[in-house]
Design a protein around this motif. Structure first.
Motif, short mmCIF file in Angstrom:
data_model
loop_
_atom_site.label_atom_id
_atom_site.label_comp_id
_atom_site.label_asym_id
_atom_site.label_seq_id
_atom_site.Cartn_x
_atom_site.Cartn_y
_atom_site.Cartn_z
N ARG A 308 0.84 -1.19 0.00
CA ARG A 308 0.00 0.00 0.00
C ARG A 308 0.87 1.25 0.00
NH1 ARG A 308 -5.14 1.18 4.04
NH2 ARG A 308 -5.75 3.18 3.11
N GLY A 309 0.54 2.19 -0.87
CA GLY A 309 1.32 3.41 -0.98
C GLY A 309 2.41 3.35 -2.03
N SER A 310 2.64 2.18 -2.62
CA SER A 310 3.67 2.05 -3.65
C SER A 310 3.09 2.44 -5.01
CB SER A 310 4.20 0.62 -3.71
OG SER A 310 4.77 0.24 -2.47
N PRO A 311 3.90 2.99 -5.91
CA PRO A 311 3.40 3.34 -7.24
C PRO A 311 2.96 2.09 -8.01
CG PRO A 311 5.52 4.38 -6.81
CD PRO A 311 5.30 3.38 -5.72
N VAL A 312 1.98 2.27 -8.87
CA VAL A 312 1.50 1.18 -9.72
C VAL A 312 2.63 0.76 -10.66
CG1 VAL A 312 -0.18 0.52 -11.47
CG2 VAL A 312 -0.87 1.99 -9.56
N LYS A 313 2.85 -0.54 -10.77
CA LYS A 313 3.90 -1.05 -11.64
C LYS A 313 3.44 -1.02 -13.09
CE LYS A 313 4.17 -4.98 -9.51
NZ LYS A 313 4.59 -6.35 -9.13
N LEU A 314 4.30 -0.52 -13.94
CA LEU A 314 4.04 -0.52 -15.37
C LEU A 314 4.62 -1.79 -15.96
CD1 LEU A 314 4.93 3.20 -16.19
CD2 LEU A 314 2.66 2.20 -15.87
N VAL A 315 3.74 -2.70 -16.36
CA VAL A 315 4.17 -4.00 -16.85
C VAL A 315 3.76 -4.15 -18.30
CG1 VAL A 315 4.03 -5.06 -14.58
CG2 VAL A 315 2.03 -5.10 -16.06
N ALA A 316 4.48 -5.01 -19.00
CA ALA A 316 4.18 -5.29 -20.40
C ALA A 316 2.89 -6.08 -20.51
CB ALA A 316 5.34 -6.05 -21.04
N PRO A 317 2.26 -6.09 -21.67
CA PRO A 317 1.05 -6.90 -21.85
C PRO A 317 1.31 -8.35 -21.47
CG PRO A 317 1.34 -5.45 -23.72
CD PRO A 317 2.57 -5.31 -22.88
N THR A 318 0.38 -8.93 -20.74
CA THR A 318 0.58 -10.27 -20.20
C THR A 318 -0.65 -11.13 -20.42
OG1 THR A 318 1.11 -11.50 -18.17
CG2 THR A 318 -0.27 -9.54 -17.95
N LEU A 319 -0.45 -12.42 -20.44
CA LEU A 319 -1.55 -13.37 -20.53
C LEU A 319 -2.16 -13.57 -19.14
CD1 LEU A 319 0.05 -16.07 -22.87
CD2 LEU A 319 -1.63 -14.34 -23.51
N LEU A 320 -3.47 -13.69 -19.08
CA LEU A 320 -4.18 -13.91 -17.84
C LEU A 320 -4.66 -15.36 -17.83
CD1 LEU A 320 -6.28 -10.62 -17.67
CD2 LEU A 320 -4.01 -11.06 -16.74
N PRO A 321 -3.97 -16.25 -17.14
CA PRO A 321 -4.35 -17.68 -17.18
C PRO A 321 -5.78 -17.90 -16.66
CG PRO A 321 -2.18 -17.37 -16.19
CD PRO A 321 -2.79 -16.02 -16.29
N GLY A 322 -6.54 -18.63 -17.44
CA GLY A 322 -7.90 -18.99 -17.03
C GLY A 322 -8.86 -17.83 -16.94
N ALA A 323 -8.55 -16.73 -17.58
CA ALA A 323 -9.42 -15.57 -17.51
C ALA A 323 -10.55 -15.68 -18.52
CB ALA A 323 -8.62 -14.29 -17.76
N ASP A 324 -11.75 -15.51 -18.07
CA ASP A 324 -12.90 -15.42 -18.96
C ASP A 324 -13.82 -14.33 -18.43
OD1 ASP A 324 -13.73 -16.70 -16.73
OD2 ASP A 324 -14.87 -18.27 -17.74
N VAL A 325 -14.49 -13.66 -19.34
CA VAL A 325 -15.33 -12.51 -19.01
C VAL A 325 -16.71 -12.77 -19.57
CG1 VAL A 325 -15.67 -10.03 -19.32
CG2 VAL A 325 -13.36 -10.95 -19.03
N GLN A 326 -17.73 -12.57 -18.72
CA GLN A 326 -19.11 -12.74 -19.17
C GLN A 326 -19.58 -11.48 -19.87
OE1 GLN A 326 -21.82 -14.16 -16.21
NE2 GLN A 326 -23.64 -13.80 -17.44
N VAL A 327 -20.17 -11.66 -21.03
CA VAL A 327 -20.63 -10.54 -21.85
C VAL A 327 -22.08 -10.79 -22.24
CG1 VAL A 327 -20.28 -9.24 -23.97
CG2 VAL A 327 -18.31 -10.12 -22.72
N THR A 328 -22.90 -9.78 -22.08
CA THR A 328 -24.29 -9.83 -22.53
C THR A 328 -24.39 -9.15 -23.88
OG1 THR A 328 -25.11 -9.80 -20.25
CG2 THR A 328 -26.66 -9.21 -22.00
N ILE A 329 -24.71 -9.91 -24.90
CA ILE A 329 -24.76 -9.41 -26.27
C ILE A 329 -26.22 -9.23 -26.67
CG2 ILE A 329 -24.17 -9.85 -28.67
CD1 ILE A 329 -21.83 -11.51 -27.72
#
Length: 592
Positions: A308-329
């Motif tokens: 807490r209180g540390s600056p946000v780390k700037l990281v390169a684009p990364t893969l999110l293992p097992g990530a899925d997002v629900q979308v209502t179309i």
């Protein structure tokens, strides 16, 4: 710019469902009621609120974004939400700060009440230059892999900063220009670009200085191709000038930023499953939106152990293992079969009724039916004229035709040849009955006149004056239909809804380009403003509590009269002071 933002949202909603709550004309009507102000221009309210003066100051977050002061006598309320204390590419910093020392302007210090937000209270961001560099590197890494890049943006606010930054960076690499195209995909994209060019005076000093440049217009965005539909985007991506068989890759700034509707949602569903593609998030998105869901997954994966209180780390684009997002179309599909036949029948009947009604209204615009008014005779008309009351044509039309019978419409349209006059010609006597008689359809007309003669509809003879005003003016009425026309080319459609889970296999990156002051900056500014009372809004419960605890620290020289209301909660923050005005006569004033 708010008008364009709302128009883009309305068009996105109408493209996917039967949205009838309001339309673009309602948006224009609402914005016509807004009184435009310049920055630092005091505005005194009228009527019983003539003692209240409001003043707008630049917020530095978006074009036209404002910090407000509301003053009444000795009491001053400072409303500072979504402000940015740093200079950006297309905007100067907020008016809270003055000079190069980073101090708060004297005129905005010591308000009676300060209302500010705690949205970024828990964030400590890197410098703007480092964030802009990381944002462009995230796009460039996907371009080098040969993938497509999706950047969800809003319609008319932060998209201008993002588009300007990318446009300046894009031509520096010839290989990037040859392999990829740069697009802005928005339903009001061309309007946004042209309107932004008319607001150069509201932008940063560096852009305003480009007016003397003869090579091009300021904020021209010459390297960005604006497209307003998915079909147009697909056509331009297929037209690769280097190859007739290979489709061209693209970097697309697509609306809307939450990916809950709009073109950004369509591209997210289309591109998220390809590991070569990338999604670069410049904003966190609204709560409970796919963008916010994806941001939360990215944060847990890359910033989960951040102290807490540390600056946000700037990281390169990364893969999110097992990530899925629900979308209502939700989308509109053409009607088929029995549904189409039923719609055609109903539409035909509606057009016939409208045509008959329009014919009647046109024929009787200056001559009114006397069927229900003849019983009063000319005496009523003379009495009305003697009283000085002359009904206008529009008032008479509404009164005379509000109860037009459908049978009369069919009669005059040639669909019927008999007219039964109801409750006319009553037989009086012992056997009195209500009877209807078949009559020839004749109606006597009475011309409405006043002391100057026959009344005419003046709107027919009025001419629209042309103006050279550069302010934004709503376009012609047919512009709504031409630009908001959906992909079905006017065919009858219905709305269908589908909930799917999108397997995110592409790389994801978040770089804060929201243009808001971070927690450290907000804390330092609060100490300099020195308000008497403080209200914290527009933040999560954790961020609001963190900022309130900071202000309640005995070692922090900030007021301890702090309020943290919840959504919908009403506060009484009146000071309890009574201000009085004393008006002196000239004779007494000379003796003072």
């Amino acid at each position: 710019m708010g008008r364009l933002c709302m128009q883009d949202v309305v068009r996105s909603l109408r493209a996917r469902e039967e949205f009838a709550l309001f339309d673009e004309r309602d948006v224009d009507a609402a914005f016509e009621n807004i009184t435009p102000l310049q920055y630092s221009q005091p505005k005194t309210l009228s009527g019983k609120h003539s003692d209240i003066v409001i003043t707008a100051y630049a917020a530095g977050h978006s074009i036209g974004g404002a910090i407000w002061t509301i003053s009444n006598g000795a009491e001053v309320v400072l409303y500072a939400i979504d402000f940015n204390q740093m200079n950006e590419k297309h905007l100067n910093r907020c008016s809270l700060m003055e000079g190069s020392t980073g101090t708060v302007a004297q005129r905005l210090m010591r308000p009676t009440l300060l209302i500010t937000d705690s949205y970024n209270a828990l964030y400590k961001l890197p410098t703007r230059a480092k964030r802009a560099e990381s944002f462009l590197d995230s796009i460039n890494s996907a371009v080098k892999r040969g993938g497509n890049v999706l950047v969800p943006v809003d319609s008319a606010a932060r998209v201008l900063e993002i588009a300007y930054v990318v446009n300046e960076w894009w031509p520096k690499d010839k290989r990037r220009r040859d392999s990829h195209a740069l697009f802005l995909l928005a339903r009001c994209g061309r309007k946004t670009k042209s309107f932004a060019q008319s607001l150069i005076g509201w932008m940063a000093d560096s852009i305003e200085s480009q007016l003397s440049n003869k090579d091009g217009k300021p904020f021209e965005l010459r390297h960005i191709t604006v497209v307003q539909s998915m079909d147009e985007l697909d056509r331009k991506m297929r037209s690769d000038p280097k190859s007739r068989t290979r489709a061209r890759k693209a970097v697309v700034l697509a609306t809307l930023e939450g990916m809950s509707l709009g073109y950004s949602q369509e591209l997210f569903v289309r591109w998220a499953s390809d590991k070569n593609n990338a999604i670069v998030l410049p904003q966190r998105g609204p709560p409970k939106s796919p963008t916010r869901d994806l941001f939360n997954k990215w944060w847990e994966h890359t910033q989960g152990n951040l102290p807490r209180g540390s600056p946000v780390k700037l990281v390169a684009p990364t893969l999110l293992p097992g990530a899925d997002v629900q979308v209502t179309i939700k989308r509109r599909v053409p009607l088929e079969g029995s549904e189409l036949e039923e719609w055609i029948a109903l539409d035909k009947r509606r057009k016939e009724q409208e045509a008959a009604r329009d014919a009647i209204m046109q024929r009787n615009r200056t001559m009114l039916d006397s069927d229900d008014m003849s019983s009063n005779g000319d005496s009523d008309d003379e009495g009305t004229r003697d009283m000085g009351i002359v009904p206008t044509v529009r008032e008479v039309d509404v009164e005379a035709f509000s109860e037009i019978d459908l049978e009369m419409e069919r009669l005059r349209g040639g669909q019927s040849y008999d007219l039964y006059v109801k409750e006319r010609g009553r037989v009086r006597g012992l056997d009195a009955q209500n009877q209807s008689y078949c009559m020839f359809p004749f109606q006597e007309k009475i011309r409405r006149v006043d002391e100057y003669g026959e009344i005419y509809d003046l709107e027919k003879y009025m001419q629209v004056e042309e103006t050279d005003d550069v302010d934004f003016v709503p376009e012609a009425e047919n512009a709504y239909e031409s630009e908001s026309e959906d992909e079905n080319d006017g065919r009858p459609t219905k709305s269908v809804m589908e909930r799917i889970r999108v397997d995110v296999r592409c790389k994801v990156s978040f770089v804060d380009m929201e243009g808001r002051a971070d927690g450290t900056s907000v804390s330092n500014i609060l100490v300099q403003i020195i308000p008497k009372r403080l209200v914290l809004v527009h933040g999560t419960s954790a961020s609001t509590q963190a900022l309130a605890d900071y202000c309640r620290d005995p070692q922090v020289p900030v007021t301890k009269d702090i309020y943290t209301p919840g959504v919908g909660e009403i506060l009484n923050v009146s000071s309890g002071l009574n201000a009085y005005k004393v008006k002196l006569t000239d004779a007494l004033f000379k003796q003072v």
